[in-house]
Design a protein around this motif. Structure first.
Motif, PDB file in Angstrom:
ATOM      1  N   TRP A  53      -2.601   3.435  -4.305  1.00  0.00           N
ATOM      2  CA  TRP A  53      -2.848   2.585  -3.658  1.00  0.00           C
ATOM      3  C   TRP A  53      -3.337   1.103  -3.961  1.00  0.00           C
ATOM      4  N   ILE A 107       3.086   6.873  -1.834  1.00  0.00           N
ATOM      5  CA  ILE A 107       2.670   7.114  -0.185  1.00  0.00           C
ATOM      6  C   ILE A 107       2.643   7.498   1.350  1.00  0.00           C
ATOM      7  N   HIS A 119       1.118  -1.327   3.633  1.00  0.00           N
ATOM      8  CA  HIS A 119      -0.574  -1.051   4.098  1.00  0.00           C
ATOM      9  C   HIS A 119      -1.016  -1.817   4.601  1.00  0.00           C
TER      10      HIS A 119
END
Length: 197
Positions: free
Chosen positions: A58, A25, A110
């Motif tokens: 994710w 990510i 996040h």
């Protein structure tokens, strides 16, 4: 014992998936930040593609793996005799501290993920490359703790990876300087060719 080992195997599988998600990510964050500097329509095409890739990684791989790895870990620790024994060990307390730091790291990822999904670029690619090493340091720390089962000896392994990371960063800076130094020469060469024509 077989019951405990089954839980342990499932925990390890989802920990691997979890870290794969965390490593990749942040690489996607780098690509999204680079795409923001591209000219149109390349910028819009790349941003759309990277947003889709990041979203799937994710929410389909990373978060489910986080939740399942955590469920199996706490199941082992709280509901098996061997897990209860591990909870009495000092190295396990240190390991759980690193797991807590990993949760904080993922929470920050996040936040960055949501910002980039909204085209809100707040960090540089260099920052993201350094940020990517956070998960690596946590992984090394936890693995050394689990293998050595010592609250102290794991430090040597972590110091080693920090030194290794420092050398990688120096190498990256050195390569970047060489690339920047050669870029004007290459442009000058191309301009010279055009002038000769």
């Amino acid at each position: 014992m077989e019951y405990y080992n089954s839980l342990k195997a499932l925990h390890i599988i989802f920990v691997v998936s979890w870290f794969v998600g965390l490593f990749y990510i942040v690489r996607l964050f780098v690509y999204q930040i680079e795409a923001a500097d591209k000219p149109s329509p390349e910028k819009e095409i790349l941003q759309k593609q990277f947003k889709i890739m990041a979203y799937r990684l994710w929410y389909i791989i990373t978060w489910p793996s986080t939740i399942l790895a955590s469920i199996f870990a706490f199941w082992m620790l709280l509901f098996t005799p061997m897990g209860n024994a591990w909870l009495q060990m000092p190295w396990m307390h240190v390991k759980l501290g690193f797991v807590f730091v990993l949760y904080l790291y993922q929470a920050k990822c996040h936040q960055i993920f949501k910002q980039l999904q909204n085209d809100d670029v707040r960090y540089t690619t260099n920052y993201m490359r350094i940020w990517n090493e956070g998960a690596t340091l946590i992984l090394f720390s936890v693995v050394f703790l689990v293998v050595l089962k010592s609250a102290i000896n794991w430090i040597y392994g972590v110091v080693g990876i920090i030194v290794f990371t420092g050398l990688l960063m120096l190498g990256f800076k050195f390569y970047k300087r060489i690339r920047e130094k050669n870029a004007p020469t290459q442009e000058g060469g191309e301009n010279g060719k055009e002038n000769n024509k």
